[in-house]
Design a protein around this motif. Structure first.
Motif, mmCIF file in Angstrom:
data_model
loop_
_atom_site.group_PDB
_atom_site.id
_atom_site.type_symbol
_atom_site.label_atom_id
_atom_site.label_comp_id
_atom_site.label_asym_id
_atom_site.label_seq_id
_atom_site.Cartn_x
_atom_site.Cartn_y
_atom_site.Cartn_z
ATOM 1 N N ASP A 2 0.874 -1.396 -0.046
ATOM 2 C CA ASP A 2 0.116 0.084 0.027
ATOM 3 C C ASP A 2 0.815 1.478 0.184
ATOM 4 O O ASP A 2 2.103 1.047 0.240
ATOM 5 N N LYS A 3 0.144 2.472 -0.237
ATOM 6 C CA LYS A 3 1.087 3.531 -0.588
ATOM 7 C C LYS A 3 1.899 4.051 0.776
ATOM 8 O O LYS A 3 3.006 4.324 0.479
ATOM 9 N N PRO A 4 1.281 4.095 1.849
ATOM 10 C CA PRO A 4 2.205 4.346 3.142
ATOM 11 C C PRO A 4 3.645 3.369 3.238
ATOM 12 O O PRO A 4 4.512 3.986 3.485
ATOM 13 N N ASP A 5 3.313 2.276 2.916
ATOM 14 C CA ASP A 5 4.394 1.419 3.055
ATOM 15 C C ASP A 5 5.470 1.568 1.820
ATOM 16 O O ASP A 5 6.728 1.621 2.060
ATOM 17 N N LEU A 6 4.785 1.897 0.786
ATOM 18 C CA LEU A 6 5.809 2.384 -0.328
ATOM 19 C C LEU A 6 6.594 3.578 0.056
ATOM 20 O O LEU A 6 7.698 3.573 -0.509
ATOM 21 N N ILE A 7 5.836 4.497 0.281
ATOM 22 C CA ILE A 7 6.683 5.768 0.694
ATOM 23 C C ILE A 7 7.649 5.632 1.695
ATOM 24 O O ILE A 7 8.743 5.980 1.647
ATOM 25 N N GLU A 52 15.984 -0.689 -7.262
ATOM 26 C CA GLU A 52 15.817 -2.089 -8.034
ATOM 27 C C GLU A 52 16.412 -2.949 -7.147
ATOM 28 O O GLU A 52 15.585 -4.372 -7.028
ATOM 29 N N GLU A 53 17.335 -2.848 -6.107
ATOM 30 C CA GLU A 53 17.738 -4.045 -5.365
ATOM 31 C C GLU A 53 16.748 -4.249 -4.048
ATOM 32 O O GLU A 53 16.430 -5.338 -3.889
ATOM 33 N N LYS A 54 15.922 -3.279 -3.517
ATOM 34 C CA LYS A 54 14.928 -3.337 -2.573
ATOM 35 C C LYS A 54 13.805 -3.974 -3.110
ATOM 36 O O LYS A 54 13.221 -5.050 -2.289
ATOM 37 N N PHE A 55 13.453 -3.567 -4.444
ATOM 38 C CA PHE A 55 12.146 -4.347 -4.779
ATOM 39 C C PHE A 55 12.469 -5.410 -5.616
ATOM 40 O O PHE A 55 11.368 -5.925 -6.447
ATOM 41 N N ASN A 56 13.595 -5.882 -5.903
ATOM 42 C CA ASN A 56 13.893 -6.995 -6.894
ATOM 43 C C ASN A 56 13.373 -6.831 -8.348
ATOM 44 O O ASN A 56 12.769 -7.617 -8.699
ATOM 45 N N ILE A 57 13.726 -5.535 -8.825
ATOM 46 C CA ILE A 57 13.052 -4.976 -10.052
ATOM 47 C C ILE A 57 14.152 -4.382 -10.996
ATOM 48 O O ILE A 57 15.153 -4.208 -10.527
ATOM 49 N N MET A 67 11.979 9.050 -12.698
ATOM 50 C CA MET A 67 12.169 9.064 -11.429
ATOM 51 C C MET A 67 12.824 10.233 -10.548
ATOM 52 O O MET A 67 13.730 10.227 -10.049
ATOM 53 N N LEU A 68 11.940 11.396 -10.664
ATOM 54 C CA LEU A 68 12.552 12.531 -9.896
ATOM 55 C C LEU A 68 11.736 13.060 -8.729
ATOM 56 O O LEU A 68 12.208 13.902 -7.863
ATOM 57 N N THR A 69 10.451 12.402 -8.669
ATOM 58 C CA THR A 69 9.887 12.714 -7.571
ATOM 59 C C THR A 69 9.285 11.384 -6.737
ATOM 60 O O THR A 69 9.539 10.370 -7.450
ATOM 61 N N VAL A 70 8.969 11.458 -5.733
ATOM 62 C CA VAL A 70 8.414 10.140 -4.925
ATOM 63 C C VAL A 70 7.269 9.745 -5.601
ATOM 64 O O VAL A 70 7.385 8.336 -5.677
ATOM 65 N N GLN A 71 6.320 10.290 -6.195
ATOM 66 C CA GLN A 71 5.278 9.823 -6.898
ATOM 67 C C GLN A 71 5.613 9.022 -8.004
ATOM 68 O O GLN A 71 5.205 7.958 -8.352
ATOM 69 N N ALA A 72 6.592 9.758 -8.810
ATOM 70 C CA ALA A 72 7.264 8.915 -9.933
ATOM 71 C C ALA A 72 7.908 7.647 -9.535
ATOM 72 O O ALA A 72 7.620 6.823 -10.216
ATOM 73 N N ALA A 73 8.715 7.735 -8.517
ATOM 74 C CA ALA A 73 9.432 6.440 -8.049
ATOM 75 C C ALA A 73 8.070 5.490 -7.797
ATOM 76 O O ALA A 73 8.297 4.250 -8.214
ATOM 77 N N MET A 74 6.975 5.658 -7.373
ATOM 78 C CA MET A 74 6.064 4.896 -6.704
ATOM 79 C C MET A 74 5.385 4.358 -7.835
ATOM 80 O O MET A 74 5.139 3.214 -8.210
ATOM 81 N N ASP A 75 5.113 5.395 -9.098
ATOM 82 C CA ASP A 75 4.397 4.581 -10.294
ATOM 83 C C ASP A 75 5.579 3.718 -11.005
ATOM 84 O O ASP A 75 5.214 2.700 -11.284
ATOM 85 N N VAL A 76 6.951 4.042 -11.036
ATOM 86 C CA VAL A 76 7.942 2.928 -11.560
ATOM 87 C C VAL A 76 7.821 1.639 -10.871
ATOM 88 O O VAL A 76 7.580 0.656 -11.527
ATOM 89 N N GLU A 78 5.478 0.501 -8.809
ATOM 90 C CA GLU A 78 4.283 -0.296 -8.833
ATOM 91 C C GLU A 78 4.095 -0.818 -10.247
ATOM 92 O O GLU A 78 3.747 -2.185 -10.552
ATOM 93 N N SER A 79 4.543 -0.203 -11.158
ATOM 94 C CA SER A 79 4.400 -0.691 -12.637
ATOM 95 C C SER A 79 5.427 -1.853 -12.975
ATOM 96 O O SER A 79 5.075 -3.179 -13.555
ATOM 97 N N LYS A 80 6.569 -1.787 -12.576
ATOM 98 C CA LYS A 80 7.631 -2.906 -12.570
ATOM 99 C C LYS A 80 7.195 -4.168 -11.662
ATOM 100 O O LYS A 80 7.203 -5.338 -12.031
ATOM 101 N N LEU A 81 6.230 -3.843 -10.314
ATOM 102 C CA LEU A 81 6.066 -5.081 -9.576
ATOM 103 C C LEU A 81 5.032 -5.714 -10.249
ATOM 104 O O LEU A 81 4.873 -6.900 -10.273
#
Length: 84
Positions: A2-7, A52-57, A67-76, A78-81
């Motif tokens: 979920d979003k809080p965990d991802l942040i 990449e290492e943390k999420f194994n992606i 990936m310049l903002t937290v939201q952009a990083a979350m989007d990337v 989530e899509s890779k997972l």
């Protein structure tokens, strides 16, 4: 994830590189890695590698450039997972 965990996970990844600890403590979706956290561009590559290492992606160059903002990083992340 979920979003809080991802942040929270992204916050832990960027913590060693963030020069502005105050901004890090109040991190949210609109936090900009360079403007708000004062992470330099060289360290942004390290952030991407750590994500990449943390999420194994694997993050492609096009996604990396976004990936310049937290939201952009979350989007990337989530899509890779979702591709797994």
């Amino acid at each position: 994830m979920d979003k809080p965990d991802l942040i929270a996970a992204i916050k832990e990844v960027v913590r060693p590189y963030a020069k502005n600890q105050e901004a890090l403590e109040s991190i949210n979706e609109s936090t900009d890695f360079i403007k708000d956290l004062k992470i330099n561009s060289a360290n942004l590559v390290d952030v991407v590698l750590d994500v990449e290492e943390k999420f194994n992606i694997v993050i492609d160059n096009e996604s990396m450039e976004r990936m310049l903002t937290v939201q952009a990083a979350m989007d990337v992340v989530e899509s890779k997972l979702a591709e797994k």
